[in-house]
Design an enzyme around this catalytic site. Sequence first.
Site, PDB file in Angstrom:
ATOM      1  CB  ALA A 175      -0.915  -0.005   1.222  1.00  0.00           C
ATOM      2  CB  CYS A 176       0.260   4.801  -0.631  1.00  0.00           C
ATOM      3  SG  CYS A 176      -0.603   5.558   0.750  1.00  0.00           S
ATOM      4  CG  LEU A 177       6.026   4.596   0.756  1.00  0.00           C
ATOM      5  CD1 LEU A 177       7.189   5.455   0.269  1.00  0.00           C
ATOM      6  CD2 LEU A 177       6.537   3.324   1.417  1.00  0.00           C
ATOM      7  CB  SER A 179      -0.970   2.972   4.477  1.00  0.00           C
ATOM      8  OG  SER A 179       0.103   2.142   4.047  1.00  0.00           O
TER       9      SER A 179
END
Length: 269
Positions: A175-177, A179
Site C-alpha cells: 500500500a502507499c507509504l 499508510s
Amino acid sequence: MDSKRKYETLTSILQDMRKVVVAFSGGVDSTFLLKVAVDTLGVENVLAVTADSETYPTSELEEARKLAEHIGARHQVIETSELAIPGYTENNLNRCYFCKNSLFDHLVPIMQEKGFTNIVYGVIADDMNEFRPGMKAAKEQGVRGPLQEADLFKDEIRELSKEMDLPTWDKPSFACLSSRIAYGEKITQAKLTKVDRSEAFLKKIGLRQVRVRTHGDIARIEVEPQDMELLLANHQRVTETLQSYGYKFVTMDLVGYKSGSMNQALKKA
C-alpha cells in the site's frame, strides 16, 4: 459462485465497458485486472496508467513497467504529488479520499483525450468490509471496480493469477507509504523516505511481507509470524540501520503483519 464463474462475470463487465483506462499500481489486483482487460478487450482498447509520486514505493515503479511489458499492455507513467494536495499531509481519516480523488482527476482527462470510455481500478470484494475512503472518490467520479463488481476476493484473484502465469500471484500486498504513518501525524517527505528506505532494507535481509509503521520516533515493524525469527536474528543490524535513518526506537509487533493495522485505532475510538 466459484472463481471461474466470477471470471466470466468479470469479462462480461469489461466487454460492456469497451475501452478502459486501468489505474495500475503493479499490485496483485491491478495486475490481474489489467491482464484480463487486455485479454478481453484487446491491447488497443486498454491503457495502463501508473502514478509515480512521493507515496509510491521506489521499487514498485520499475516492477510496474516490467509487468505491463510482460502482459503486453500499453503503459503510461504520470507524475503526481500527494503532498501537494490540500488536506492530505494533515493525515486525517479522509487521507485516502484526497489521494484517490487527485488520482482520478489526472486520469479523467487522459480517458477523454484518448477516446476511452471508462476508468477502472483494483478495488476487490474484501475491501467492502474495510475502511476505504477512496471508494467514495471513485463513486463521485464514476470510476468503476470490476473486480469488486464480480465479487472477486483476494484468494480467488491469486488463484486465477497463478493459472494465468502472472508473476504477481503470490506477491506480498503493498500500500502507499502514507499508510505507515499514524493518523493525525503530519506526513512529510522525510518520513516517507525513512519508511521507504527502512522497508527496502528489511526486504534485503529476506523479509517478504513487511511494514514499518511509524509512530513519531518509533518504528513498529510488522512481519508475518513465520518471519519473526529472521527479524530477531538480525535485531542488532536492523536496529542500527533504522536508527541511522532517523528512528529512535525500533520494535517488532508481536501480533504480526496485518493489512490496514493503523485502522485498528479507529475501531476503538
